[in-house]
Every structure is written in C-alpha cells, then in structure tokens.
Design a protein around this motif. Structure first.
Motif, PDB file in Angstrom:
ATOM      1  N   ALA A   1      33.722   0.857  11.219  1.00 42.24           N
ATOM      2  CA  ALA A   1      32.860   1.215  10.087  1.00 42.24           C
ATOM      3  C   ALA A   1      31.990   0.034   9.704  1.00 42.24           C
ATOM      4  CB  ALA A   1      33.708   1.662   8.908  1.00 42.24           C
ATOM      5  N   TRP A   2      30.761   0.329   9.340  1.00 42.52           N
ATOM      6  CA  TRP A   2      29.774  -0.685   8.945  1.00 42.52           C
ATOM      7  C   TRP A   2      29.500  -0.515   7.458  1.00 42.52           C
ATOM      8  CZ3 TRP A   2      24.173  -1.051  11.347  1.00 42.52           C
ATOM      9  CH2 TRP A   2      23.602  -2.284  10.996  1.00 42.52           C
ATOM     10  N   SER A   3      29.962  -1.458   6.643  1.00 47.49           N
ATOM     11  CA  SER A   3      29.820  -1.361   5.197  1.00 47.49           C
ATOM     12  C   SER A   3      28.366  -1.488   4.777  1.00 47.49           C
ATOM     13  CB  SER A   3      30.644  -2.455   4.506  1.00 47.49           C
ATOM     14  OG  SER A   3      30.366  -2.506   3.129  1.00 47.49           O
ATOM     15  N   TYR A   4      27.954  -0.676   3.784  1.00 48.66           N
ATOM     16  CA  TYR A   4      26.588  -0.756   3.273  1.00 48.66           C
ATOM     17  C   TYR A   4      26.293  -2.128   2.687  1.00 48.66           C
ATOM     18  CZ  TYR A   4      26.480   4.351   3.647  1.00 48.66           C
ATOM     19  OH  TYR A   4      26.516   5.630   4.116  1.00 48.66           O
ATOM     20  N   SER A   5      27.322  -2.810   2.234  1.00 46.00           N
ATOM     21  CA  SER A   5      27.116  -4.128   1.626  1.00 46.00           C
ATOM     22  C   SER A   5      26.580  -5.142   2.623  1.00 46.00           C
ATOM     23  CB  SER A   5      28.427  -4.645   1.034  1.00 46.00           C
ATOM     24  OG  SER A   5      29.390  -4.855   2.060  1.00 46.00           O
ATOM     25  N   LYS A   6      26.665  -4.815   3.919  1.00 46.68           N
ATOM     26  CA  LYS A   6      26.198  -5.731   4.952  1.00 46.68           C
ATOM     27  C   LYS A   6      24.919  -5.256   5.634  1.00 46.68           C
ATOM     28  CE  LYS A   6      30.901  -7.344   5.929  1.00 46.68           C
ATOM     29  NZ  LYS A   6      31.953  -7.498   6.965  1.00 46.68           N
ATOM     30  N   ILE A   7      24.332  -4.172   5.123  1.00 49.74           N
ATOM     31  CA  ILE A   7      23.135  -3.617   5.746  1.00 49.74           C
ATOM     32  C   ILE A   7      21.921  -3.958   4.894  1.00 49.74           C
ATOM     33  CG2 ILE A   7      22.026  -1.537   6.634  1.00 49.74           C
ATOM     34  CD1 ILE A   7      24.736  -0.264   6.884  1.00 49.74           C
ATOM     35  N   GLY A   8      21.015  -4.748   5.438  1.00 48.16           N
ATOM     36  CA  GLY A   8      19.842  -5.185   4.706  1.00 48.16           C
ATOM     37  C   GLY A   8      18.765  -4.119   4.610  1.00 48.16           C
ATOM     38  N   VAL A   9      17.709  -4.433   3.859  1.00 46.36           N
ATOM     39  CA  VAL A   9      16.634  -3.482   3.609  1.00 46.36           C
ATOM     40  C   VAL A   9      15.947  -3.074   4.901  1.00 46.36           C
ATOM     41  CG1 VAL A   9      14.408  -3.153   2.457  1.00 46.36           C
ATOM     42  CG2 VAL A   9      16.260  -4.347   1.275  1.00 46.36           C
ATOM     43  N   GLY A  10      15.650  -4.036   5.780  1.00 48.31           N
ATOM     44  CA  GLY A  10      14.961  -3.729   7.021  1.00 48.31           C
ATOM     45  C   GLY A  10      15.737  -2.774   7.905  1.00 48.31           C
ATOM     46  N   VAL A  11      17.028  -3.013   8.043  1.00 46.67           N
ATOM     47  CA  VAL A  11      17.863  -2.150   8.885  1.00 46.67           C
ATOM     48  C   VAL A  11      17.974  -0.763   8.286  1.00 46.67           C
ATOM     49  CG1 VAL A  11      20.166  -1.840   9.889  1.00 46.67           C
ATOM     50  CG2 VAL A  11      19.154  -4.119   9.770  1.00 46.67           C
ATOM     51  N   ARG A  12      18.037  -0.675   6.970  1.00 41.80           N
ATOM     52  CA  ARG A  12      18.144   0.630   6.311  1.00 41.80           C
ATOM     53  C   ARG A  12      16.966   1.540   6.673  1.00 41.80           C
ATOM     54  NH1 ARG A  12      21.070   1.115   1.088  1.00 41.80           N
ATOM     55  NH2 ARG A  12      22.829  -0.308   1.240  1.00 41.80           N
ATOM     56  N   GLN A  13      15.802   0.933   6.881  1.00 39.03           N
ATOM     57  CA  GLN A  13      14.635   1.716   7.274  1.00 39.03           C
ATOM     58  C   GLN A  13      14.802   2.338   8.659  1.00 39.03           C
ATOM     59  OE1 GLN A  13      11.140   1.664   5.672  1.00 39.03           O
ATOM     60  NE2 GLN A  13      12.332   1.245   3.841  1.00 39.03           N
ATOM     61  N   ASN A  14      15.709   1.795   9.466  1.00 41.23           N
ATOM     62  CA  ASN A  14      15.881   2.248  10.846  1.00 41.23           C
ATOM     63  C   ASN A  14      17.136   3.076  11.067  1.00 41.23           C
ATOM     64  OD1 ASN A  14      13.517   0.949  11.744  1.00 41.23           O
ATOM     65  ND2 ASN A  14      14.600  -0.988  12.015  1.00 41.23           N
ATOM     66  N   LEU A  15      17.869   3.387  10.009  1.00 36.58           N
ATOM     67  CA  LEU A  15      19.081   4.205  10.155  1.00 36.58           C
ATOM     68  C   LEU A  15      18.694   5.675  10.321  1.00 36.58           C
ATOM     69  CD1 LEU A  15      21.334   2.618   7.367  1.00 36.58           C
ATOM     70  CD2 LEU A  15      21.507   2.235   9.836  1.00 36.58           C
ATOM     71  N   PHE A  16      19.146   6.298  11.396  1.00 33.38           N
ATOM     72  CA  PHE A  16      18.837   7.699  11.664  1.00 33.38           C
ATOM     73  C   PHE A  16      20.098   8.458  12.055  1.00 33.38           C
ATOM     74  CE2 PHE A  16      14.509   6.407  11.645  1.00 33.38           C
ATOM     75  CZ  PHE A  16      13.716   7.548  11.574  1.00 33.38           C
ATOM     76  N   ARG A  17      20.293   9.605  11.447  1.00 33.66           N
ATOM     77  CA  ARG A  17      21.306  10.532  11.947  1.00 33.66           C
ATOM     78  C   ARG A  17      20.830  11.040  13.309  1.00 33.66           C
ATOM     79  NH1 ARG A  17      25.053  12.185   8.179  1.00 33.66           N
ATOM     80  NH2 ARG A  17      24.498  11.913   5.973  1.00 33.66           N
ATOM     81  N   VAL A  18      21.769  11.275  14.203  1.00 36.13           N
ATOM     82  CA  VAL A  18      21.397  11.731  15.537  1.00 36.13           C
ATOM     83  C   VAL A  18      22.089  13.047  15.860  1.00 36.13           C
ATOM     84  CG1 VAL A  18      20.932   9.417  16.411  1.00 36.13           C
ATOM     85  CG2 VAL A  18      23.245  10.342  16.569  1.00 36.13           C
TER      86      VAL A  18
END
Length: 510
Positions: free
Chosen positions: A348-365
């Motif tokens: 699991a990847w905690s949201y607390s470790k996901i920066g703004v830039g990466v959040r823009q690239n998160l996609f459900r597949v």
C-alpha cells in the motif's frame, strides 16, 4: 570572507530543461540580467538521447526545482546548492522554495545592476539598506508590502545561516539586533536582522464577510446578476464546478494547493462520520499533515459533482479516447481513504507520501491495465486534472465580472481562508461562551476574549488552518473586535445560515 566558486553549466542544462520564470521587474530581451529558472524533466532525442530524470537524480535535484543563472549565463554552484538544500532547512513546500529563490534572484540582480556588479557573496549592510530604499520607498508599481519585505528578509537570513554553517562566509554580512517580542508565554528576546522592520504602516488584514462572498460567488462564478436573476448574456463554463471549489475552500479553510490536489477517494461519505478529511503531508504547507472538516452541504455537493458533472466529463473523455496512448501515468489498482495500491505491487502507498505532481498522474485502470479515469477530484473539460493556476484564472475572471457590475468585492483563494477563520472563530467563541454559562448578549473586552479563547478555540482554529504557531491566528481577534456582530449573531449552524441567505435571495429574485 570566503567566496563560493561559480561555473557555467552546459551539459546539465541540456539534460534539464531550462524553463524561464517571470519576475516582477520587466526587462528588455536585449539586457543581460540575473534570471530564475526551474528544472524540467525532458527526454532528449537523437543518437545521444537519454532520460533527463536520471541526470536530475544524480545531481540531487528534483523536477520543478528553481535555480539562478547569472547575467552571463553562469551557474553559481554554491548558491544553487543552497536552493536544493532548502528542504532540510525547514523550507519544504514548492511555493516556499520558489518564493525564497525568487527573492534571492532579485537581490542578486540588484547587486549586479546597482551595486557595481557585486555578487551575493560580497554583499554587506549598505547593500541591504539600499535595496530596502528601492523596494519599499519608491513610489512606483514595483514597491512591495511590508509582509513581502519580511519574507525577503527571511529568505536572506536563511541564506546567511546556511552559508555560515557551510563555511562559505566567515562572518555575518548584515547587522543583527536583539528585540523583545510578545509570545503566548510572555515577552521573549529574539535576534533579528536590523532591516527586518519595514518603515511603513502595517496594512490591516482585509476581510470579506460571508454574505459578500456569497454575492461574489453567485455573480462572478455562477453568472447571476447582482439581484439574483440569471444573466442571459452569461457565457461562462463550469460555473457550478468553480463555485463548488470556492465553497470547498471557504467551508474548510484549505489552501489553494491543498484543495486543488484532493483525490476522489479522500472524500468522506455523506452518511455517517464527521465529514473529516485528512490532508496529506506532501500537499500541505511545511509538509505537516492535518485534518479539516466539511459541513453536510459541502459533502453533498462534492458527491453530486462526482456522480453528475465529473462522471459526464470522464465518459466524454473516454468516448473521445483522450486517455488512449497516455504514456506517463501511475496505474492504480485499489484505493481507499488513506492509501492506494499500484498495479504490480502488493504494498500500500500512503497518501501522506504522494506529492502534488504524482497525484496529477494517478489513474484507475481497467482489466487490461489501460487508464480509465484520473483519481484527482477536479477535472477540466478534457478529462484531465486541473492545476492550481486554473483556479487562479477563474477567481481573476470572477473579480473582473463583479467589478463590471460595480461590486466592490475582490476575492482570492487565500481570502477564503480568512472568511473561514473569522466565521469559525465567531461560532466557536459562542460555543465556548455557552459552555461556560455566560450571558450571550454580553460584550467582551479583548482581554476577556483572550482568556476565553486561548484554552480551546484558538488552538482548534490553528489546527484547522494548519498554522505552525498559535500566535498566527491572533490577528482574527482584531477582526472580532471590528465585526462584533459575529460574536453576537445567532447560534444556528452554518448550514442553516446559508440556507436562510439563499432563501432570501431566491425570494428577491422571484
């Protein structure tokens, strides 16, 4: 005094895109000036193509970091190392990093152009006093506020502290003095730069009252006329979405970047719970996680947006195959309130470790691993996540529209934090008074307000706003003194207040 060596960066600038950044001093393209740039990852083409991200990683530089180039294109290795190491010196936010490096760049430009071509490593108190005269006492469009000057001093003092630690300076180049300041624990002696205090009157905090905010939102973002009727000439798009974003800030106290980076999975359910949202450390100022609370009205509006407008945007983007061929995205398999799992990983990847830039690239597949929809809450009409700059533009257009109708209300995303703070402080104060069995109609002195507030509401407000120090929220006590009606207003819930205002507006427009 030790002077840091400089060198011209050539191969590195090829691997790292040199993206220029606007600054407040308009310059002719023919002039040689000190400039601010930022790193941009880009893959080069040709027989020697390589991935620039690897170059950035070896250099210890993240994508989007700012650096300064001299008027001859030279790269001051030590000065820019200071910029890279700001994270470990307490400046962790992207906005903070940009602000500090911009302030340093402008000072370097001043030294070069107005102080005989000096470098920052040769500066002294006389230079700083001269810069203060230019930046604060010239009656032109480039003069700055006292708050902006103090931010510059903070950046300069951070550079001095870092340079002394690294033994790049052998003494402090500026004069420092001892000063007594008031803290929650009483008077305290602190050491400050002698030029810290600006010789101008401190401007009072500008506040927009909640009823004025509603007028601004309805006219500026939703396209209504000032009397509440629909404007037949309104051609704005996404008014409901933009108004909901503004409501999200005003009802929670979130900063622009915090609200803009929300994920759909971070939203609490409407039924049950307390409307609690956990703001991840990677998206907050100073990277300090905190909780905010949304009222029922906002919760319902978020989920309505999810199921109607946002869903339609995603379906349209998929129908037009806008996600087909997407190269740079993070494939999300499962996602919950606090963490997600990337396809191909069981961890699991905690949201607390996901920066703004990466959040823009998160996609459900989908089952084939192809992108199906972004995880970001706020989407543009193309189906892709919106950037904070989009909201800045929407607020600017709303201000222009209100000005056209003669409405003297100007709102920025940060203004809405002040609206939230004053409204919440007033409501929490009333709750405290009621809990203490005090008579609600009584008018309190500032000293009495402080005794009532320091035990609970002031600390709660500090946490809700995400300020590092409780003293930062003391400014709202002055606003309560000025807007005493907030303290003496009805004890109704905020939702009830809004419903009543909307009912009156609807009746007037009928």
């Amino acid at each position: 005094m030790k002077r840091a060596s400089t060198s011209t960066s050539t191969s590195t600038s090829t691997a790292i895109g040199l993206q220029g950044v606007d600054d407040p001093f308009e310059q002719s393209s023919s002039e040689a000036v000190v400039l601010l740039h930022r790193t941009v990852q880009a893959r080069t083409t040709g027989p020697w193509s390589f991935d620039a991200s690897a170059v950035l990683e070896r250099a210890g530089v993240r994508d989007g970091k700012y650096f300064v180039l001299g008027p001859d294109g030279s790269y001051d290795v030590q000065l820019n190392r200071f910029g890279r190491e700001l994270d470990s010196w307490g400046v962790r936010s992207d906005n903070g990093h940009e602000g500090y490096m911009r302030d340093i760049m402008l000072y370097c430009r001043f030294l070069h152009e107005s102080r005989g071509g000096k470098s920052i490593w040769e500066t002294d108190s006389a230079d700083l006093r001269a810069y203060k005269v230019v930046r604060m006492r010239m009656d032109d469009e480039n003069s700055i506020s006292a708050a902006t000057w103090r931010r510059f001093i903070a950046a300069l003092d951070k550079w001095v502290e870092w340079s002394l630690y690294e033994e790049l300076l052998d003494h402090e180049p500026f004069r420092y003095i001892d000063k007594t300041v008031m803290t929650p624990k009483g008077p305290k002696r602190v050491r400050v730069n002698a030029e810290y205090d600006a010789d101008v009157d401190q401007e009072p905090l500008r506040i927009v009252q909640f009823v004025d905010y509603l007028l601004w939102r309805n006219v500026g973002l939703l396209g209504e006329l000032p009397d509440g009727r629909p404007d037949p000439k309104w051609r704005g798009r996404h008014g409901e979405r933009n108004a909901l974003f503004a409501d999200s800030l005003v009802y929670t106290g979130m900063r622009l970047g915090e609200g803009a980076s929300l994920l759909t999975t971070e939203l609490p359910a409407v039924a049950g719970g307390r409307g609690e949202i956990y703001l991840a450390a990677q998206v907050t100022k100073r990277h300090k996680a905190r909780r905010v609370f949304a009222n029922r009205r906002t919760l319902r509006a978020w989920h309505h947006y999810l199921s109607i407008e946002r869903s339609a945007v995603v379906e349209q983007a998929r129908a037009r195959e806008r996600y087909v061929g997407l190269e740079e995205f993070v494939p999300v398999g499962r996602a919950g309130r606090h963490a997600l799992t990337v396809v191909g990983s069981s961890r699991a990847w905690s949201y607390s470790k996901i920066g703004v830039g990466v959040r823009q690239n998160l996609f459900r597949v989908d089952a084939a691993g192809l992108p199906r929809e972004p995880l970001a809450l706020w989407l543009g009409e193309d189906g892709y996540p919106l950037k904070p700059s989009t909201w800045q533009s929407a607020f600017r257009r709303a201000n222009e529209r209100c000005a056209f109708f003669g409405i003297d209300v100007e709102v920025s995303p940060h203004t809405l934090r002040h609206v939230f703070a004053v409204q919440m402080l007033g409501l929490m104060l009333r709750q405290t008074i009621r809990a203490l069995g005090q008579r609600e109609g009584r008018r309190f002195t500032r000293a009495e307000l402080e005794r009532l507030l320091f035990g609970s509401p002031m600390r709660k407000l500090q946490l809700l706003l995400g300020h590092a120090h409780e003293s930062t929220v003391y400014i709202y006590l002055d606003l309560l003194d000025e807007f005493q009606e907030i303290v003496l207003s009805a004890l109704a819930e905020w939702d009830t207040q809004v419903a009543a205002l909307e009912a009156v507006a609807a009746e007037a427009a009928a």
